[in-house]
Design an enzyme around this catalytic site. Structure first.
Site, PDB file in Angstrom:
ATOM      1  N   SER A 175      35.029  33.649  35.191  1.00 44.59           N
ATOM      2  CA  SER A 175      35.362  34.991  34.742  1.00 44.59           C
ATOM      3  C   SER A 175      35.563  35.001  33.225  1.00 44.59           C
ATOM      4  O   SER A 175      34.639  34.659  32.490  1.00 44.59           O
ATOM      5  CB  SER A 175      36.600  35.485  35.496  1.00 44.59           C
ATOM      6  OG  SER A 175      36.810  36.857  35.304  1.00 44.59           O
ATOM      7  N   ALA A 176      36.750  35.373  32.739  1.00 38.42           N
ATOM      8  CA  ALA A 176      36.972  35.339  31.301  1.00 38.42           C
ATOM      9  C   ALA A 176      36.847  33.923  30.749  1.00 38.42           C
ATOM     10  O   ALA A 176      36.536  33.725  29.578  1.00 38.42           O
ATOM     11  CB  ALA A 176      38.352  35.895  30.967  1.00 38.42           C
TER      12      ALA A 176
END
Length: 546
Positions: A213-214
């Site tokens: 994700s991030a």
């Protein structure tokens, strides 16, 4: 998996001695791995929002008789809550620590390969302490056999606030320019890994940087920075970009300044102004972390992300994707990239700071908190919702504030932008370095944290990549995920040439189907993704000429 922990001491040469634990499977009494938690990779800066410092040459963790004790977890940057996750009990802005899992036994000639993994959380929250690589390393059915390093880093307002005041303050103190603190923290941890992993039996020449994700978003920026360094000082040998991708050129200095000014207004502080002497910045630094978190949640631009400082984040970054220069540097370094998605990413994405109302305008305002410039969001609304950018709710969406938001946000975070990145690498001649995947299979243990009705949504596959992530896997599940991904991924991390991926060409994707079977999927989402990606790239190119 039911485990116990037993003290284990490790000599780190000139860095002294540490005491972690050996993790043991209670059922078989088999040691799974050695674990060291909360091990410092850097020293805190002299002031909030400055860069963390490299450990001095004289720094030691402990002595043979009094080793540095690190059996637990890292400190965690102050952050907002999300779903059922909370790390408030371990908050500390001095979070420059990492967790390390090391295989038992003697390392192979040259040392263990290394997986450097960056946690996700929209860059606003998250912790390496939510991951457990013990079974991945120690279960013979997985046989991963690599060192895993996971750093904590500053997130949200503490990791990505930037302004002219902060830059001037840093310059006056003789520090490097301020801003992008979170990704500089990651880089410091990566450099620490290169310099110290040999002390744990690791091979600093075989570091695969990965993130979810991030964390995957961060991997792209770490890779971009690494590719601009001289080959002799480069660190990254391979990259795994799990469920995320870059979208648009990060915000400008002016946009970063506007967000900083919003924060000042939210905490009732004036601008310093010419000759202000930094009194406002000093007052901002003195505020409790909880006050800053409350302000960060209330400002219009409530997502704190990297900015184009032309230091870590090059002003020419996305132009280098368009021109093929990025891909050519990647190919010259022979850096392989593994990247992919979950089928139903949107369900979890829809829950993070959803629009304030069930309207197209509220959706537009929410997207502007993430993506810059504002014209990019207007173009995105037109690409999805017609020339007026939102007069009519699309037929496939139930509402603006959950369904439409979840779909467009997942496309911008993963589905469309990831395919755009793949396209740019292919056009630049790096197609032979790409390995794509798609997950449509959900493990039962994902139900512990993610509602079953969200199906194979964002983050459900973290249980796959980390072999249950501390939870129990069924025998059939182990067979399925090892055959589908863990076996080939292990060969990837170990640097083997033929990992048995099975795809030919960038439009083919290795897919784990809902029934547990593996096939090669012809990407049915490609053309729509290219429409969105190229529309945004044309706008970005036009803005760059202004």
């Amino acid at each position: 998996m039911d485990t116990s922990r037993h003290p284990y001491r490790q000599s780190l040469g000139h860095r002294g001695h540490i005491e972690g634990v050996t993790v043991v499977d209670n059922a078989s009494q088999r040691p799974l791995c050695h674990y060291f938690g909360g091990l410092r990779y850097g020293l805190p800066p002299s002031q909030r929002w400055r860069r963390a410092q490299k450990l001095p040459a004289t720094y030691t963790y402990g002595t043979a008789s009094q080793p540095g004790v690190c059996p637990g977890a890292t400190k965690v940057c102050p952050q907002p809550r999300f779903l059922n996750l909370s790390f408030g009990d371990n908050w500390d802005e001095d979070c420059f620590q990492c967790n390390i899992w090391v295989p038992t036994g003697a390392p192979p000639p040259g040392g263990w390969p290394v997986l450097f993994f960056i946690h996700g959380g929209f860059l606003q929250f998250g912790s390496p302490n939510t991951f457990d690589a013990s079974a991945l390393l120690g279960d013979p059915a997985a046989a991963f056999n690599a060192i895993v390093v996971m750093p904590a880093y500053r997130v949200g307002i503490f990791g990505f606030l930037a302004s002219s005041e902060l830059s001037a303050d840093a310059a006056a103190a003789g520090d490097p320019a301020a801003g992008n603190q979170g990704i500089w923290d990651q880089r410091l941890a990566l450099e620490w890994t290169r310099d110290h992993i040999g002390l744990f039996g690791g091979d600093p020449r075989r570091i695969t940087i990965a993130g979810y994700s991030a964390g995957a978003y961060s991997v792209f920026y770490q890779l971009a920075y690494d590719l601009r360094q001289p080959a002799a000082t480069a660190i990254v040998s391979q990259a795994c970009i799990f469920s995320n991708s870059p979208a648009t050129q990060p915000r400008s200095a002016a946009q970063a300044q506007a967000q900083y000014n919003e924060v000042l207004s939210a905490v009732n502080l004036p601008l310093d102004g010419p000759g202000g002497g930094g009194t406002t910045l000093a007052a901002l630094r003195a505020l409790p972390a909880s006050t800053l978190l409350d302000a960060a949640a209330r400002v219009p631009t409530h997502q704190f992300r990297p900015w184009t400082d032309d230091d870590f984040v090059s002003a020419a970054l996305f132009r280098s994707l368009d021109s093929g220069a990025f891909a050519r540097r990647l190919a010259a370094r022979r850096v392989r990239v593994l990247t992919g998605e979950c089928r139903d990413e949107r369900h979890l994405y829809a829950t993070w700071f959803p629009p304030a109302a069930n309207t197209a305008d509220a959706l537009r305002a929410r997207l502007r908190a993430d993506y810059h410039p504002p014209a990019a969001v207007d173009a995105l609304m037109q690409l999805y919702y017609g020339p007026a950018g939102g007069e009519t709710l699309p037929a496939n969406c139930a509402n603006w504030d959950v369904d439409a938001f979840g779909r467009v946000y997942a496309d911008m975070q993963v589905h469309c932008m990831q395919r755009g990145l793949v396209d740019s690498l292919v056009r630049g001649g790096a197609d032979h370095l790409l390995y794509r995947y798609r997950v449509e299979f959900r493990l039962r243990c994902a139900d512990e944290s993610i509602p079953p009705e969200w199906s194979v949504t964002h983050a459900t596959d973290q249980y796959l990549w980390f072999w249950g992530n501390g939870s129990r896997l069924e025998a059939r599940e182990k067979e399925v995920i090892h055959r589908a991904f863990i076996g080939p991924w292990t060969r990837f991390v170990h640097g083997e040439d033929d990992i048995g991926w099975g795809t030919r060409g960038h439009r083919q994707v290795r897919r784990l189907r809902p029934d547990g079977e593996v096939d090669i999927w012809e990407d049915e989402l490609w053309e729509e993704a290219m429409r969105v990606w190229r529309g945004l790239r044309e706008l970005d190119a036009a803005v760059a000429k202004l």
